[in-house]
Design an enzyme around this catalytic site. Structure first.
Site, PDB file in Angstrom:
ATOM      1  N   TYR A  85      53.158  19.981 -50.879  1.00  0.00           N
ATOM      2  CA  TYR A  85      54.309  19.211 -51.348  1.00  0.00           C
ATOM      3  C   TYR A  85      55.585  19.685 -50.645  1.00  0.00           C
ATOM      4  CZ  TYR A  85      57.687  17.490 -54.858  1.00  0.00           C
ATOM      5  OH  TYR A  85      58.727  16.893 -55.513  1.00  0.00           O
ATOM      6  N   LYS A 100      58.027  17.771 -47.962  1.00  0.00           N
ATOM      7  CA  LYS A 100      59.460  17.563 -48.215  1.00  0.00           C
ATOM      8  C   LYS A 100      60.321  18.116 -47.067  1.00  0.00           C
ATOM      9  CE  LYS A 100      59.287  15.295 -52.117  1.00  0.00           C
ATOM     10  NZ  LYS A 100      59.634  13.852 -52.111  1.00  0.00           N
TER      11      LYS A 100
HETATM   12  N1  SER Z   1      59.128  19.091 -60.354  1.00  0.00           N
HETATM   13  C1  SER Z   1      58.531  19.213 -59.055  1.00  0.00           C
HETATM   14  C2  SER Z   1      57.222  19.888 -59.154  1.00  0.00           C
HETATM   15  O1  SER Z   1      57.050  20.701 -60.023  1.00  0.00           O
HETATM   16  C3  SER Z   1      59.424  20.001 -58.139  1.00  0.00           C
HETATM   17  O2  SER Z   1      60.091  19.140 -57.290  1.00  0.00           O
HETATM   18  O3  SER Z   1      56.379  19.643 -58.351  1.00  0.00           O
END
Ligand code: SER
Length: 319
Positions: free
Chosen positions: A143, A147
């Protein structure tokens, strides 16, 4: 020209409340909600809705042309914990959707793009206290990698093709209307529901794990504010650090105990602890405050009061 806005991922945690608020601001018919599944009754009734796969550029273009859309908010994403389970799927959803929308902006089908980044761009080698806007970024998660890459694509399309794309690095977002899914910060939403329903909660992070967080109302304000700012106020075209509050599971539990005195919390850290341990504890968002006037409203106490008083209005959660 009147703004007509397409929200991709309108049924998600942020998308749902963003759609609701944008419809208040711009009028229902000017906000086109879209997702891969239909939204709740309120969303379907309050304005246009289209089924859109965020990775399908042609489908997005069809909707843009059908409604004469000039702005896109791309809210579809796979969050940190789920993307660790499905790394390539997470990368594909998060990247393909962004590149599709940036291409559409480059080809002048739309004028303005909003795309959320996250504090997950930071990793173990970034400073954890007052994490600066510009610092080392070596993310530990798929993730976070998606990003960081996405931020640089935004900056590239802005510099190279003049695309007006704006972005915020959200901290953990706390809401009560729509639940999050697959995030490392989700415990701070679940805890309210469990406290009111069962008076106890097993937390998947350790008691002293401090993370930057923000109440949904503030996150929506920031999102609309950055999109409405004059273009010359937006000096950063990767993504802006954004902070509000930072707390640990123990601190939020103590706040909840003021409303539910016999609430108890236990701790059973799992793989999400490893993710949280690489993230900032407190974010320095002074650049957003200076460039486009960001100001948060809610602290831990006022957020907790707002959530609990709203949840108590529903029969299921009244104590
Ligand atoms: N709230 C998100 C997550 O925990 C962080 O960007 O993946």
């Amino acid at each position: 020209m009147e703004d007509t806005i397409l929200i991709i991922g309108a049924c998600g945690q942020i998308g749902t409340e963003l759609t609701e608020r944008l419809r208040e601001v711009y009028g229902g018919k000017n906000i086109i909600a879209s997702d891969i599944r239909e939204g709740n009754d309120e969303m379907m009734a309050a304005g246009p809705f289209e089924i859109v796969d965020a990775t399908n550029k042609e489908q997005i273009l069809e909707v843009i042309e059908k409604y004469n859309v000039n702005q896109v908010y791309l809210m579809a994403a796979m969050l940190s914990a789920t993307a660790e389970k499905y790394p390539l799927k997470g990368w594909d959803l998060n990247m393909t959707s962004l590149l599709a929308v940036l291409e559409l902006a480059k080809d002048k089908h739309i004028e303005k793009v909003y795309w959320p980044s996250s504090m997950a761009v930071f990793g173990n080698t970034s400073p954890k206290m007052n994490t600066p806007q510009k610092t080392v970024m070596e993310p530990s998660t798929v993730y976070g990698i998606s990003k960081v890459a996405g931020e640089h694509w935004c900056n590239y399309y802005h510099n190279k093709y003049g695309v007006d794309v704006r972005s915020i690095r959200y901290p953990g977002i706390i809401s009560w209307k729509t639940l999050p899914g697959g995030g490392t910060t989700d415990y701070a939403v679940d805890i309210y529901f469990e406290a009111l329903k069962n008076k106890n909660f097993e937390c998947f992070l350790g008691e002293n794990t401090r993370l930057p967080m923000m109440y949904m109302k503030d996150a929506i304000d920031a999102t609309i504010q950055i999109m409405q700012a004059n273009s010359d106020q937006i000096k950063i075209r990767t993504s802006y650090n954004l902070g509000a509050i930072s707390f640990t599971p123990k601190e939020i539990a103590n706040e909840i105990k003021k409303y539910v005195p016999d609430f108890s919390i236990s701790y059973k850290p799992d793989f999400r602890q490893d993710i949280a341990d690489t993230w900032p504890q407190i974010i320095d968002d002074s650049q957003a405050r200076k460039d486009w006037g960001w100001k948060h409203e809610f602290d831990l106490a006022s957020m907790t009061n707002d959530i609990i008083s709203n949840l108590k209005k529903s029969k299921e959660y009244s104590l």
